[in-house]
Design a protein around this motif. Structure first.
Motif, PDB file in Angstrom:
ATOM      1  N   HIS A 113      -2.009   7.265   7.450  1.00 44.24           N
ATOM      2  CA  HIS A 113      -3.025   7.113   6.149  1.00 44.24           C
ATOM      3  C   HIS A 113      -4.295   7.407   6.434  1.00 44.24           C
ATOM      4  N   TRP A 114      -4.601   7.625   7.755  1.00 40.25           N
ATOM      5  CA  TRP A 114      -6.114   8.129   7.918  1.00 40.25           C
ATOM      6  C   TRP A 114      -6.226   9.590   8.074  1.00 40.25           C
ATOM      7  N   LEU A 115      -5.486  10.203   8.686  1.00 42.02           N
ATOM      8  CA  LEU A 115      -5.553  11.757   9.021  1.00 42.02           C
ATOM      9  C   LEU A 115      -4.293  12.557   8.661  1.00 42.02           C
ATOM     10  N   GLY A 116      -3.340  12.012   8.163  1.00 40.65           N
ATOM     11  CA  GLY A 116      -1.962  12.686   7.913  1.00 40.65           C
ATOM     12  C   GLY A 116      -1.598  12.615   6.382  1.00 40.65           C
ATOM     13  N   ALA A 117      -0.051  12.607   6.414  1.00 44.67           N
ATOM     14  CA  ALA A 117       0.307  12.810   5.156  1.00 44.67           C
ATOM     15  C   ALA A 117       0.304  11.558   4.127  1.00 44.67           C
ATOM     16  N   GLY A 118      -0.091  10.489   4.702  1.00 42.55           N
ATOM     17  CA  GLY A 118      -0.484   9.286   3.851  1.00 42.55           C
ATOM     18  C   GLY A 118      -1.785   9.201   3.196  1.00 42.55           C
ATOM     19  N   ARG A 119      -2.705  10.148   3.726  1.00 43.15           N
ATOM     20  CA  ARG A 119      -4.126  10.142   3.208  1.00 43.15           C
ATOM     21  C   ARG A 119      -4.417   9.835   1.776  1.00 43.15           C
ATOM     22  N   GLY A 120      -5.169   8.926   1.443  1.00 41.16           N
ATOM     23  CA  GLY A 120      -5.682   8.565   0.065  1.00 41.16           C
ATOM     24  C   GLY A 120      -4.655   7.566  -0.532  1.00 41.16           C
ATOM     25  N   SER A 121      -3.458   7.277   0.249  1.00 44.99           N
ATOM     26  CA  SER A 121      -2.758   6.173  -0.448  1.00 44.99           C
ATOM     27  C   SER A 121      -3.123   4.944  -0.480  1.00 44.99           C
ATOM     28  N   GLU A 122      -2.874   4.262  -1.615  1.00 43.70           N
ATOM     29  CA  GLU A 122      -3.461   2.701  -1.687  1.00 43.70           C
ATOM     30  C   GLU A 122      -2.371   1.774  -0.947  1.00 43.70           C
ATOM     31  N   SER A 123      -1.236   2.203  -0.887  1.00 40.75           N
ATOM     32  CA  SER A 123      -0.414   1.272  -0.196  1.00 40.75           C
ATOM     33  C   SER A 123       0.795   2.209   0.648  1.00 40.75           C
ATOM     34  N   LEU A 124       0.965   2.171   1.861  1.00 38.29           N
ATOM     35  CA  LEU A 124       1.670   3.050   2.472  1.00 38.29           C
ATOM     36  C   LEU A 124       2.869   2.160   3.405  1.00 38.29           C
ATOM     37  N   LEU A 125       3.913   2.856   3.575  1.00 40.92           N
ATOM     38  CA  LEU A 125       4.881   2.064   4.412  1.00 40.92           C
ATOM     39  C   LEU A 125       5.280   3.639   5.251  1.00 40.92           C
ATOM     40  N   GLY A 126       4.981   3.400   6.830  1.00 37.93           N
ATOM     41  CA  GLY A 126       5.245   4.433   7.705  1.00 37.93           C
ATOM     42  C   GLY A 126       6.426   4.041   8.640  1.00 37.93           C
ATOM     43  N   ILE A 127       7.419   5.011   8.443  1.00 37.71           N
ATOM     44  CA  ILE A 127       8.668   4.686   9.108  1.00 37.71           C
ATOM     45  C   ILE A 127       8.777   5.759  10.223  1.00 37.71           C
ATOM     46  N   VAL A 128       9.319   5.310  11.540  1.00 37.16           N
ATOM     47  CA  VAL A 128       9.616   6.083  12.808  1.00 37.16           C
ATOM     48  C   VAL A 128      11.068   5.821  13.111  1.00 37.16           C
ATOM     49  N   VAL A 129      11.615   7.022  12.622  1.00 38.26           N
ATOM     50  CA  VAL A 129      13.113   7.149  12.706  1.00 38.26           C
ATOM     51  C   VAL A 129      13.531   7.977  14.233  1.00 38.26           C
ATOM     52  N   SER A 130      13.878   7.266  15.225  1.00 34.62           N
ATOM     53  CA  SER A 130      14.125   7.876  16.597  1.00 34.62           C
ATOM     54  C   SER A 130      15.303   7.157  17.329  1.00 34.62           C
ATOM     55  N   GLY A 132      15.257   4.159  17.782  1.00 31.31           N
ATOM     56  CA  GLY A 132      15.283   2.780  17.158  1.00 31.31           C
ATOM     57  C   GLY A 132      14.650   3.322  15.640  1.00 31.31           C
ATOM     58  N   ILE A 133      14.434   2.192  15.016  1.00 33.24           N
ATOM     59  CA  ILE A 133      13.659   2.557  13.713  1.00 33.24           C
ATOM     60  C   ILE A 133      12.535   1.444  13.695  1.00 33.24           C
ATOM     61  N   GLY A 134      11.304   1.800  13.651  1.00 33.51           N
ATOM     62  CA  GLY A 134       9.873   0.974  13.404  1.00 33.51           C
ATOM     63  C   GLY A 134       9.365   1.242  12.452  1.00 33.51           C
ATOM     64  N   GLY A 135       8.436   0.576  11.864  1.00 28.80           N
ATOM     65  CA  GLY A 135       7.713   0.618  10.650  1.00 28.80           C
ATOM     66  C   GLY A 135       6.170  -0.043  10.626  1.00 28.80           C
ATOM     67  N   GLY A 136       5.369   0.420   9.698  1.00 33.08           N
ATOM     68  CA  GLY A 136       4.090  -0.525   9.605  1.00 33.08           C
ATOM     69  C   GLY A 136       3.853  -0.321   8.119  1.00 33.08           C
ATOM     70  N   LEU A 137       2.950  -1.211   7.671  1.00 33.83           N
ATOM     71  CA  LEU A 137       2.352  -1.355   6.236  1.00 33.83           C
ATOM     72  C   LEU A 137       0.867  -0.975   6.477  1.00 33.83           C
ATOM     73  N   VAL A 138       0.104  -0.161   5.229  1.00 32.60           N
ATOM     74  CA  VAL A 138      -1.163  -0.122   5.349  1.00 32.60           C
ATOM     75  C   VAL A 138      -1.311  -0.420   3.649  1.00 32.60           C
ATOM     76  N   ILE A 139      -2.170  -1.392   3.609  1.00 30.22           N
ATOM     77  CA  ILE A 139      -2.327  -1.935   2.383  1.00 30.22           C
ATOM     78  C   ILE A 139      -3.923  -1.960   1.962  1.00 30.22           C
ATOM     79  N   ASP A 140      -4.334  -1.123   0.977  1.00 29.59           N
ATOM     80  CA  ASP A 140      -5.642  -0.986   0.657  1.00 29.59           C
ATOM     81  C   ASP A 140      -6.536  -0.520   1.990  1.00 29.59           C
ATOM     82  N   GLY A 141      -5.830   0.204   2.898  1.00 28.60           N
ATOM     83  CA  GLY A 141      -6.707   0.918   4.064  1.00 28.60           C
ATOM     84  C   GLY A 141      -6.484   0.094   5.001  1.00 28.60           C
ATOM     85  N   ALA A 142      -6.001  -0.998   5.109  1.00 32.11           N
ATOM     86  CA  ALA A 142      -5.842  -1.852   6.322  1.00 32.11           C
ATOM     87  C   ALA A 142      -4.420  -2.275   6.403  1.00 32.11           C
ATOM     88  N   PRO A 143      -4.130  -2.164   8.107  1.00 34.63           N
ATOM     89  CA  PRO A 143      -2.941  -2.448   8.280  1.00 34.63           C
ATOM     90  C   PRO A 143      -2.584  -3.672   8.115  1.00 34.63           C
TER      91      PRO A 143
END
Length: 329
Positions: A113-130, A132-143
């Motif tokens: 969200h800060w420096l990568g593909a999600g820059r500028g997004s108001e609400s973001l879901l990040g998914i790590v697929v390896s 296992g599968i992990g994830g994180g949410l960034v809403i209005d710039g805050a995790p």
């Protein structure tokens, strides 16, 4: 020059860096994660990074979970020597810095969200697929971390209540269908035989899978049955390998549509070793999401591949520290 200390802790690798307010890395270092006495290795790594550099204002840590934010303790599944380990307190004692902690996948989402593909997004879901599968949410710039720090555990959302039993004890979890090891397991069980060829860079080596170790079907002797081989064979048109990615992508699509419906995320960034398969994963994911998503705001979600890769979690740990301890405050 002001900076923070960013730390990324995983089952295979420890990483640390000094990062300035713009996200530039002033210095960094990595080393393998030992099976025991992880804290000594981490202390040496921190000393290497901070020696001779500007004094950091705070420290941010992204660590594999589960974790407990109230106590700052972690119990990473793939680090058996740490169970209820007071990581935040230990790093704070070691460095003398105010220290904040979050899950590694949450830091991945914040970094993208800060420096990568999600820059500028108001609400973001990040998914790590390896593995296992992990994830994180960034809403209005805050995790969005949740009461105990485990929000965003999307790999264990159930997309089929009658589905397979997951290693976590649940049923029909996304991870059971879409992680690298589980796609390989399913492909072998359904007749896939990995092509006996040389190395291929389709998927990061961190996603290697020796399926025989799980008690499932195995590949012929001398042939590596891992996610890279599965991606390579899918790209070459192997029908079972393609079906494994279709199956995994459909489970991911069901999860993404559900999260979008619940939290109205506008952007999804997918990283991790399996994401390096590229179009072999993203083409069926796009088709499946188009099929399972119904409401207009769910269909509008934009799925992107990570641009930071393995640097995302470290970037997110730095951002976590900057948000908690801004300069001149």
């Amino acid at each position: 020059m002001t900076c923070v200390l960013a730390i990324d802790i995983g089952g295979t690798k420890l990483a640390a860096a000094l990062v300035d307010e713009a996200g530039s890395v002033l210095c960094s270092a990595t080393r393998p994660t030992p099976r025991t006495d992880v804290m000594s290795a981490l202390a040496a790594l921190i000393a290497e990074v901070t020696e001779g550099g500007p004094p950091p204002l705070a420290a941010g840590i992204g660590c594999a979970g589960p974790l407990d934010l109230a106590t700052g303790a972690v119990s990473p599944v793939n680090m058996p020597s740490w169970r209820g380990f007071p990581l935040r307190e230990e790093v704070q004692k070691l460095t003398g810095l105010p220290t904040v902690l979050a899950g590694d996948a949450q830091c991945f989402a914040l970094g993208e969200h800060w420096l990568g593909a999600g820059r500028g997004s108001e609400s973001l879901l990040g998914i790590v697929v390896s593995t296992g599968i992990g994830g994180g949410l960034v809403i209005d710039g805050a995790p969005l971390l949740g009461p105990t720090g485990n929000a965003g555990h999307v790999g264990h959302m159930s997309i089929d209540p009658y589905g397979e039993r997951c290693e976590c004890g649940g049923r029909g979890c996304v991870e059971r269908y879409s992680s690298g090891p589980n796609m390989v397991r399913w492909a072998l069980a359904n007749g896939w035989t990995p092509a006996a060829v040389g190395t291929n860079a389709a998927i990061d080596r961190s996603n290697e899978t020796v399926v025989a170790a799980t008690g499932g079907p195995s590949a012929p002797s001398g042939v590596q049955a891992d996610g890279r081989a599965l991606a390579r064979d899918a790209a070459a048109g192997d029908p079972v390998a393609l079906a494994a990615f279709e199956r995994g992508a459909r489970a991911l699509a069901g999860m993404i549509a559900s999260v979008a419906a619940a939290a109205e995320v506008t952007t999804v960034v997918v990283g991790g070793g399996v994401s390096a398969a590229g179009e072999v994963l993203f083409e069926p994911l796009e088709r499946a999401l188009d099929d399972v998503a119904g409401l207009p705001f769910v269909r509008a979600v934009e799925v992107k591949q990570s641009t930071l890769g393995v640097r995302a979690s470290l970037a997110g740990a730095a951002k976590l520290a900057w948000q908690a301890h801004p300069p001149n405050v």
